[in-house]
Design an enzyme around this catalytic site. Structure first.
Site, PDB file in Angstrom:
ATOM      1  N   TYR A   1      -2.346   2.561 -12.209  1.00  0.00           N
ATOM      2  CA  TYR A   1      -1.064   3.251 -12.052  1.00  0.00           C
ATOM      3  C   TYR A   1      -1.188   4.410 -11.076  1.00  0.00           C
ATOM      4  O   TYR A   1      -0.354   4.573 -10.179  1.00  0.00           O
ATOM      5  CB  TYR A   1      -0.588   3.742 -13.416  1.00  0.00           C
ATOM      6  CG  TYR A   1       0.739   4.461 -13.390  1.00  0.00           C
ATOM      7  CD1 TYR A   1       1.918   3.750 -13.215  1.00  0.00           C
ATOM      8  CD2 TYR A   1       0.816   5.837 -13.554  1.00  0.00           C
ATOM      9  CE1 TYR A   1       3.147   4.389 -13.209  1.00  0.00           C
ATOM     10  CE2 TYR A   1       2.034   6.492 -13.541  1.00  0.00           C
ATOM     11  CZ  TYR A   1       3.195   5.773 -13.366  1.00  0.00           C
ATOM     12  OH  TYR A   1       4.409   6.413 -13.351  1.00  0.00           O
TER      13      TYR A   1
ATOM     14  N   SER B   1       4.878  10.052  -9.145  1.00  0.00           N
ATOM     15  CA  SER B   1       4.468  10.483 -10.480  1.00  0.00           C
ATOM     16  C   SER B   1       3.518  11.664 -10.325  1.00  0.00           C
ATOM     17  O   SER B   1       2.892  11.836  -9.273  1.00  0.00           O
ATOM     18  CB  SER B   1       3.750   9.338 -11.203  1.00  0.00           C
ATOM     19  OG  SER B   1       3.092   9.793 -12.371  1.00  0.00           O
TER      20      SER B   1
END
Length: 252
Positions: free
Chosen positions: A150, A137
């Site tokens: 995350y 990501s």
């Protein structure tokens, strides 16, 4: 770019990015093996691939469970491609991230990727090589507000990618990762519904505008890059992290 006679596992292939990758790989000639939890979305992806004339099978597995992953790879047999897409997202800074939340992010996003790479690499070595693609990501490269757990987990995915690429380059195994920005999937819709129920439209617009291109990406755009990186067209690429983020990481 084609994947004829290639066998590819796609984790989290039941929806969103994973489903798009599974469909695209099948269209390119691969036999797709979907690793996902038991749900209707995973079955729909399988049915869509079959309806389009592709080859696919569904193995229900929790990627966070080492034994389940090893059993699933034993059932699937040696594969040429492993796409580690399954993951979860958590909202919160370090103060409101509970130990349980941190553990869950680790179990799925870090240990899940570890489990699948560790279980698939021996078969790739026997076949003379293979391609591993991890979904990281932009959160692994830049600071995002309220994404502590995350970001931690995706940072680990990025560095695991580099490590495996280094250790197995002599075995013919390429390992790369994709670093998407925000991609419009049911996953995002559920995230907004859960965390911002009072101002869903406003939050959707805000999340879209975060990308300099002014919108979220699409699953098919991610799938196109995944197909390239897992094909023989990308035979000279390993240990790379590709941003596909509407310009977030470089021009925001």
């Amino acid at each position: 770019m084609h994947l004829k006679e290639k066998r590819a596992v796609v984790t989290g292939g039941g929806g969103g990015i994973g489903a798009a990758i599974g469909r695209r790989f099948a269209q390119a000639g691969a036999e797709v093996i979907i690793f996902d939890l038991a749900n209707d979305d995973a079955q729909k992806t399988l049915d869509d691939i079959h309806a389009d004339g592709g080859q696919a099978q569904l193995i229900r597995v929790d990627v966070a469970d080492t034994d389940e992953v090893e059993s699933a790879l034993d059932e699937a047999g040696p594969v040429d491609i492993m796409v580690n897409n399954a993951g979860i997202s958590l909202v919160g800074d370090i103060e409101n991230t509970s130990p349980e939340d941190l553990d869950r992010a680790y179990e799925v996003n870090v240990k899940g990727v570890y489990n699948c790479m560790r279980a698939s690499i021996p078969g790739m070595i026997l076949k003379g090589g293979g391609a591993i693609l991890n979904l990281a990501s932009i959160a692994s490269k830049m600071g995002l507000a309220d994404r502590f757990a995350y970001s931690m987990s995706k940072g680990a995915v990025l560095t695991m990618t580099y490590s495996v690429a280094k250790d197995y380059v002599s075995k013919g195994i390429r390992c790369n990762c994709i670093c998407p920005g925000r991609v419009h999937t049911p996953f995002v819709d559920r995230l907004i519904e859960k965390n911002y129920p009072e101002n869903k439209e406003e939050m959707f617009a805000k999340l879209s505008a975060f990308q300099p291109l002014g919108r979220m990406g699409t699953p098919d755009e991610i799938a196109s890059l995944a197909l390239y990186l897992c094909s023989d067209e990308a035979a000279f690429i390993t240990g790379a992290a590709y941003d596909i983020d509407g310009g977030c990481a470089t021009i925001r």
